[in-house]
Scaffold this motif. Structure first.
Motif, PDB file in Angstrom:
ATOM      1  N   ASP A   1      40.995 -34.122 -13.449  1.00  0.00           N
ATOM      2  CA  ASP A   1      40.070 -33.048 -13.804  1.00  0.00           C
ATOM      3  C   ASP A   1      40.846 -31.830 -14.322  1.00  0.00           C
ATOM      4  OD1 ASP A   1      37.405 -32.064 -13.999  1.00  0.00           O
ATOM      5  OD2 ASP A   1      37.840 -30.756 -12.263  1.00  0.00           O
ATOM      6  N   ALA A   2      42.048 -31.616 -13.806  1.00  0.00           N
ATOM      7  CA  ALA A   2      42.864 -30.491 -14.278  1.00  0.00           C
ATOM      8  C   ALA A   2      43.224 -30.644 -15.750  1.00  0.00           C
ATOM      9  CB  ALA A   2      44.129 -30.372 -13.429  1.00  0.00           C
ATOM     10  N   HIS A   3      43.564 -31.851 -16.162  1.00  0.00           N
ATOM     11  CA  HIS A   3      43.891 -32.080 -17.573  1.00  0.00           C
ATOM     12  C   HIS A   3      42.641 -31.967 -18.441  1.00  0.00           C
ATOM     13  CE1 HIS A   3      48.039 -34.227 -17.095  1.00  0.00           C
ATOM     14  NE2 HIS A   3      48.057 -32.955 -16.739  1.00  0.00           N
ATOM     15  N   ARG A   4      41.518 -32.400 -17.931  1.00  0.00           N
ATOM     16  CA  ARG A   4      40.272 -32.273 -18.702  1.00  0.00           C
ATOM     17  C   ARG A   4      39.956 -30.794 -18.912  1.00  0.00           C
ATOM     18  NH1 ARG A   4      35.005 -35.279 -16.659  1.00  0.00           N
ATOM     19  NH2 ARG A   4      35.519 -34.062 -14.823  1.00  0.00           N
TER      20      ARG A   4
ATOM     21  N   GLY B   1      38.342 -36.423 -25.451  1.00  0.00           N
ATOM     22  CA  GLY B   1      39.159 -37.590 -25.151  1.00  0.00           C
ATOM     23  C   GLY B   1      38.990 -38.056 -23.718  1.00  0.00           C
ATOM     24  N   ILE B   2      39.946 -38.829 -23.279  1.00  0.00           N
ATOM     25  CA  ILE B   2      39.947 -39.387 -21.933  1.00  0.00           C
ATOM     26  C   ILE B   2      41.115 -38.767 -21.179  1.00  0.00           C
ATOM     27  CG2 ILE B   2      40.250 -41.517 -20.613  1.00  0.00           C
ATOM     28  CD1 ILE B   2      38.963 -42.974 -22.972  1.00  0.00           C
TER      29      ILE B   2
ATOM     30  N   CYS C   1      45.866 -40.805 -21.257  1.00  0.00           N
ATOM     31  CA  CYS C   1      45.374 -39.445 -21.090  1.00  0.00           C
ATOM     32  C   CYS C   1      45.663 -38.668 -22.378  1.00  0.00           C
ATOM     33  CB  CYS C   1      46.053 -38.785 -19.897  1.00  0.00           C
ATOM     34  SG  CYS C   1      45.626 -37.042 -19.683  1.00  0.00           S
ATOM     35  N   ALA C   2      44.700 -37.852 -22.825  1.00  0.00           N
ATOM     36  CA  ALA C   2      44.863 -37.086 -24.058  1.00  0.00           C
ATOM     37  C   ALA C   2      45.890 -35.960 -23.903  1.00  0.00           C
ATOM     38  CB  ALA C   2      43.525 -36.509 -24.496  1.00  0.00           C
TER      39      ALA C   2
END
Length: 82
Positions: free
Chosen positions: A74-77, A69-70, A51-52
Motif C-alpha cells: 500500500d505504501a508503494h501504491r 499499475g500493480i 511492482c510498478a
C-alpha cells in the motif's frame, strides 16, 4: 604385487559403488517424473507480476492494483499515485 591387488580391489569397489549410486539416482528421478503429472491444485503455477515502483515480482493474488499499475504494498501504491 600385493599393492597392485589392493589397488584393483579398491577400484572394483569404487566402480560398484558408483553404479549403485547412479541406479538409485535414476530410480529417484523416474519416481519424481511420474509423480509430477499428479500435482495437486495447490502446486499449480500462479502468474507473477512486477511492482510498478520497485519492480519486485510477486504472485498476482498478493498484488495491489492501482490506477497506474500493480504494486507490492500500500505504501508503494500511495507513493506512485499521490
Amino acid at each position: 604385487m600385493k599393492y597392485l591387488m589392493v589397488l584393483v580391489i579398491v577400484l572394483v569397489g569404487l566402480w560398484f559403488w558408483r553404479n549403485n549410486r547412479r541406479a538409485a539416482l535414476r530410480e529417484r528421478q523416474s519416481r519424481h517424473a511420474t509423480a509430477r503429472p499428479d500435482a495437486s491444485p495447490a502446486q499449480a503455477a500462479t502468474e507473477m507480476v512486477a511492482c510498478a515502483v520497485c519492480s519486485v515480482h510477486l504472485p498476482r493474488p498478493d498484488a495491489l492494483p492501482g490506477h497506474r499499475g500493480i504494486y507490492c504494498s500500500d505504501a508503494h501504491r500511495r507513493q506512485a499515485e499521490g
